[in-house]
Motif scaffolding. Structure first.
Motif, mmCIF file in Angstrom:
data_model
loop_
_atom_site.group_PDB
_atom_site.id
_atom_site.type_symbol
_atom_site.label_atom_id
_atom_site.label_comp_id
_atom_site.label_asym_id
_atom_site.label_seq_id
_atom_site.Cartn_x
_atom_site.Cartn_y
_atom_site.Cartn_z
ATOM 1 N N ALA A 56 -1.625 4.417 4.818
ATOM 2 C CA ALA A 56 -1.658 3.367 5.840
ATOM 3 C C ALA A 56 -0.938 2.126 5.341
ATOM 4 N N GLY A 57 -0.052 1.589 6.167
ATOM 5 C CA GLY A 57 0.678 0.381 5.825
ATOM 6 C C GLY A 57 1.995 0.608 5.116
ATOM 7 N N PHE A 58 2.277 1.838 4.680
ATOM 8 C CA PHE A 58 3.537 2.145 4.017
ATOM 9 C C PHE A 58 4.565 2.610 5.051
ATOM 10 N N GLY A 59 5.790 2.175 4.888
ATOM 11 C CA GLY A 59 6.889 2.643 5.727
ATOM 12 C C GLY A 59 7.688 3.700 4.987
ATOM 13 N N GLU A 60 8.584 4.376 5.710
ATOM 14 C CA GLU A 60 9.410 5.418 5.098
ATOM 15 C C GLU A 60 10.187 4.909 3.892
ATOM 16 N N ASP A 61 10.699 3.689 3.982
ATOM 17 C CA ASP A 61 11.511 3.136 2.900
ATOM 18 C C ASP A 61 10.675 2.742 1.683
ATOM 19 N N GLU A 62 9.356 2.765 1.792
ATOM 20 C CA GLU A 62 8.485 2.420 0.674
ATOM 21 C C GLU A 62 7.879 3.652 0.007
ATOM 22 N N LEU A 63 8.261 4.836 0.485
ATOM 23 C CA LEU A 63 7.753 6.098 -0.056
ATOM 24 C C LEU A 63 8.908 6.901 -0.635
ATOM 25 N N GLU A 64 8.619 7.639 -1.699
ATOM 26 C CA GLU A 64 9.644 8.455 -2.346
ATOM 27 C C GLU A 64 9.011 9.775 -2.780
ATOM 28 N N LEU A 72 5.914 18.010 -8.289
ATOM 29 C CA LEU A 72 6.153 17.217 -7.087
ATOM 30 C C LEU A 72 5.570 15.832 -7.313
ATOM 31 N N LEU A 73 6.416 14.809 -7.246
ATOM 32 C CA LEU A 73 5.989 13.432 -7.450
ATOM 33 C C LEU A 73 6.121 12.675 -6.146
ATOM 34 N N ILE A 74 5.050 12.035 -5.728
ATOM 35 C CA ILE A 74 5.057 11.219 -4.513
ATOM 36 C C ILE A 74 4.695 9.803 -4.936
ATOM 37 N N ARG A 75 5.614 8.879 -4.681
ATOM 38 C CA ARG A 75 5.417 7.485 -5.100
ATOM 39 C C ARG A 75 5.439 6.572 -3.886
ATOM 40 N N GLY A 76 4.640 5.533 -3.961
ATOM 41 C CA GLY A 76 4.635 4.510 -2.933
ATOM 42 C C GLY A 76 4.726 3.142 -3.577
ATOM 43 N N ARG A 77 5.646 2.330 -3.079
ATOM 44 C CA ARG A 77 5.815 0.964 -3.586
ATOM 45 C C ARG A 77 5.859 0.038 -2.387
ATOM 46 N N GLN A 78 4.883 -0.836 -2.308
ATOM 47 C CA GLN A 78 4.788 -1.761 -1.185
ATOM 48 C C GLN A 78 4.915 -3.182 -1.718
ATOM 49 N N SER A 79 5.727 -3.973 -1.066
ATOM 50 C CA SER A 79 5.886 -5.358 -1.508
ATOM 51 C C SER A 79 5.126 -6.272 -0.551
ATOM 52 N N GLU A 109 9.423 22.364 1.859
ATOM 53 C CA GLU A 109 10.129 22.533 3.124
ATOM 54 C C GLU A 109 10.492 21.211 3.792
ATOM 55 N N GLY A 110 9.726 20.156 3.526
ATOM 56 C CA GLY A 110 10.018 18.879 4.145
ATOM 57 C C GLY A 110 8.807 17.974 4.141
ATOM 58 N N ALA A 111 9.008 16.776 4.666
ATOM 59 C CA ALA A 111 7.937 15.785 4.721
ATOM 60 C C ALA A 111 8.055 14.992 6.011
ATOM 61 N N GLU A 112 6.909 14.512 6.493
ATOM 62 C CA GLU A 112 6.865 13.760 7.743
ATOM 63 C C GLU A 112 5.825 12.654 7.610
ATOM 64 N N LEU A 113 6.171 11.463 8.080
ATOM 65 C CA LEU A 113 5.248 10.333 8.097
ATOM 66 C C LEU A 113 4.824 10.106 9.538
ATOM 67 N N ARG A 114 3.500 10.290 9.785
ATOM 68 C CA ARG A 114 3.001 10.125 11.153
ATOM 69 C C ARG A 114 1.558 9.626 11.124
ATOM 70 N N ASP A 115 1.282 8.599 11.900
ATOM 71 C CA ASP A 115 -0.069 8.064 12.074
ATOM 72 C C ASP A 115 -0.724 7.686 10.741
#
Length: 140
Positions: A56-64, A72-79, A109-115
Motif C-alpha cells: 500500500a502506498g507504493f507506485g510501480e516506479d518505487e518497486l523493483e 527472486l528479490l523484490i525491493r520497495g523504496r519509497q521517498s 511469468e510476470g508481475a502486476e500491481l493492483r489494489d
C-alpha cells in the motif's frame, strides 16, 4: 566451534551455494511487508505459484523485481514528500526487500500491481524425470 549442517553430508555434493542462499534468506526474514503464497496445480502436472505482497502506498516506479541465481528479490523504496504533513501515519513508508529462493526450472511469468497488492506469478512446468546410464571405461 563450527556448526554442522545438513548440507555437510558427504552424499550431497555441490550444495554449498544452496546452503549460503538459505542462510541469507534466514537472516533477511522480516515481517514487513506481509505476503501470501498460493499454489495452483494444473491437470498437466505443472504448478503455478502466486506471491501477493501488500505494498500500500507504493507506485510501480518505487518497486523493483529481480531474479539473481534462482533468488527472486523484490525491493520497495519509497521517498517521503517533505510538503506533506501527517497528523497520524499508520501506513508504513519504509524500504523493504523480500527474498524467495526458487527451485531449478521455475519460471517467473510476470508481475502486476493492483489494489495495493504486488502479485508475482511463478510457474513450475511439469518436467519428466530422466534416468541415464553411465558407461564405465576401463583404465587399460
Amino acid at each position: 566451534m563450527s556448526r554442522m549442517s545438513f548440507f555437510s553430508s558427504p552424499f550431497l555434493l555441490g550444495f554449498d551455494e544452496f546452503e549460503q542462499r538459505l542462510d541469507r534468506l534466514a537472516k533477511a526474514a522480516d515481517g514487513y511487508p506481509p505476503y501470501n503464497i498460493e499454489r495452483v496445480a494444473a491437470e498437466d502436472g505443472s504448478e503455478t505459484f502466486l506471491i501477493s505482497i501488500a505494498v500500500a502506498g507504493f507506485g510501480e516506479d518505487e518497486l523493483e523485481i529481480t531474479l539473481e541465481d534462482n533468488q527472486l528479490l523484490i525491493r520497495g523504496r519509497q521517498s517521503d514528500d517533505p510538503k506533506r504533513e501527517f497528523l497520524h501515519r499508520g501506513i508504513a513508508a519504509r524500504q523493504f526487500q523480500r527474498s524467495f529462493l526458487l527451485a531449478e526450472a521455475m519460471l517467473v511469468e510476470g508481475a502486476e500491481l493492483r489494489d495495493g497488492l504486488l502479485n508475482v506469478m511463478i510457474r513450475r512446468p511439469n518436467i519428466e524425470k530422466v534416468a541415464k546410464r553411465i558407461k564405465i571405461k576401463s583404465a587399460n
